[in-house]
Motif scaffolding. Structure first.
Motif, short mmCIF file in Angstrom:
data_model
loop_
_atom_site.label_atom_id
_atom_site.label_comp_id
_atom_site.label_asym_id
_atom_site.label_seq_id
_atom_site.Cartn_x
_atom_site.Cartn_y
_atom_site.Cartn_z
N PRO A 196 0.82 -1.22 0.00
CA PRO A 196 0.00 0.00 0.00
C PRO A 196 0.86 1.27 0.00
N SER A 197 0.29 2.33 -0.47
CA SER A 197 0.93 3.64 -0.45
C SER A 197 1.39 3.98 0.96
N ASN A 198 2.64 4.43 1.08
CA ASN A 198 3.27 4.87 2.34
C ASN A 198 3.50 3.77 3.36
N ALA A 199 3.27 2.51 3.04
CA ALA A 199 3.55 1.42 3.98
C ALA A 199 5.06 1.18 4.04
N GLU A 200 5.61 1.08 5.24
CA GLU A 200 7.02 0.74 5.43
C GLU A 200 7.22 -0.69 4.93
N HIS A 201 8.23 -0.90 4.08
CA HIS A 201 8.49 -2.23 3.55
C HIS A 201 9.95 -2.40 3.14
N GLY A 202 10.38 -3.64 3.10
CA GLY A 202 11.72 -4.00 2.68
C GLY A 202 11.72 -5.50 2.43
N CYS A 203 12.86 -6.04 1.99
CA CYS A 203 12.91 -7.49 1.76
C CYS A 203 14.32 -8.01 1.93
N ARG A 204 14.38 -9.32 2.14
CA ARG A 204 15.64 -10.05 2.21
C ARG A 204 15.59 -11.14 1.14
N CYS A 205 16.64 -11.25 0.36
CA CYS A 205 16.69 -12.25 -0.71
C CYS A 205 17.25 -13.56 -0.14
N VAL A 206 16.41 -14.58 -0.11
CA VAL A 206 16.79 -15.89 0.41
C VAL A 206 17.47 -16.72 -0.68
N GLU A 207 17.00 -16.58 -1.91
CA GLU A 207 17.57 -17.29 -3.06
C GLU A 207 17.62 -16.28 -4.20
N ALA A 208 18.79 -16.11 -4.81
CA ALA A 208 18.98 -15.10 -5.85
C ALA A 208 17.83 -15.12 -6.85
N GLY A 209 17.40 -13.93 -7.26
CA GLY A 209 16.29 -13.88 -8.19
C GLY A 209 15.96 -12.49 -8.66
N ARG A 210 14.80 -12.40 -9.31
CA ARG A 210 14.33 -11.15 -9.91
C ARG A 210 12.90 -10.87 -9.49
N LEU A 211 12.69 -9.62 -9.10
CA LEU A 211 11.35 -9.09 -8.83
C LEU A 211 10.98 -8.15 -9.97
N VAL A 212 9.71 -8.14 -10.32
CA VAL A 212 9.19 -7.17 -11.29
C VAL A 212 8.20 -6.30 -10.52
N ASP A 213 8.57 -5.04 -10.33
CA ASP A 213 7.76 -4.09 -9.57
C ASP A 213 7.00 -3.17 -10.51
N THR A 214 5.76 -2.92 -10.18
CA THR A 214 4.95 -1.94 -10.90
C THR A 214 4.53 -0.87 -9.90
N PHE A 215 4.75 0.37 -10.28
CA PHE A 215 4.42 1.50 -9.41
C PHE A 215 3.40 2.39 -10.09
N THR A 216 2.50 2.91 -9.30
CA THR A 216 1.58 3.92 -9.80
C THR A 216 1.44 5.01 -8.75
N PRO A 217 1.65 6.27 -9.11
CA PRO A 217 2.17 6.72 -10.40
C PRO A 217 3.65 6.36 -10.55
N ARG A 218 4.24 6.80 -11.64
CA ARG A 218 5.66 6.57 -11.93
C ARG A 218 6.54 7.08 -10.79
N ARG A 219 7.65 6.37 -10.55
CA ARG A 219 8.66 6.83 -9.58
C ARG A 219 9.68 7.68 -10.33
N ASP A 220 9.49 8.97 -10.31
CA ASP A 220 10.40 9.86 -11.03
C ASP A 220 11.83 9.78 -10.49
#
Length: 103
Positions: free
Chosen positions: A76-100
């Motif tokens: 959600p908008s303004n939610a604190e978030h982060g991640c830890r990579c357990v196994e190497a990989g790729r995320l595909v993120d979509t943002f709305t609106p664009r992250r200038d």
């Protein structure tokens, strides 16, 4: 249309590349080495994340969420978030609106 955006080092063990964008939306590929940490942060953008490969543990608003290939989640908008990579990989993120800030 050919992607003209370069891969950039986002943090230790993390590279990102803008795949497509316009003012209303942005799609970004983020490659993680095993053990890399996406530091906790927040932004006003709504974010949807799809796990193309690898395994990750996200913390979104204090809740841990483990995800693997084919999983997705919404931050959600303004939610604190982060991640830890357990196994190497790729995320595909979509943002709305664009992250200038990514341009």
């Amino acid at each position: 249309m050919t992607n003209t955006y370069p891969k950039v080092q986002a943090d230790t063990g993390i590279q990102r590349q803008v795949l497509a964008e316009n003012p209303e939306m942005m799609v970004v590929a983020v490659d993680f080495e095993q053990g890399a940490i996406g530091a906790a942060h927040h932004h006003p953008h709504l974010q949807a994340t799809y796990v193309e490969s690898g395994r990750f543990v996200f913390n979104v608003a204090g809740k841990d969420i483990e995800v693997g290939v084919g999983d997705s989640l919404v931050v959600p908008s303004n939610a604190e978030h982060g991640c830890r990579c357990v196994e190497a990989g790729r995320l595909v993120d979509t943002f709305t609106p664009r992250r200038d800030d990514f341009l």
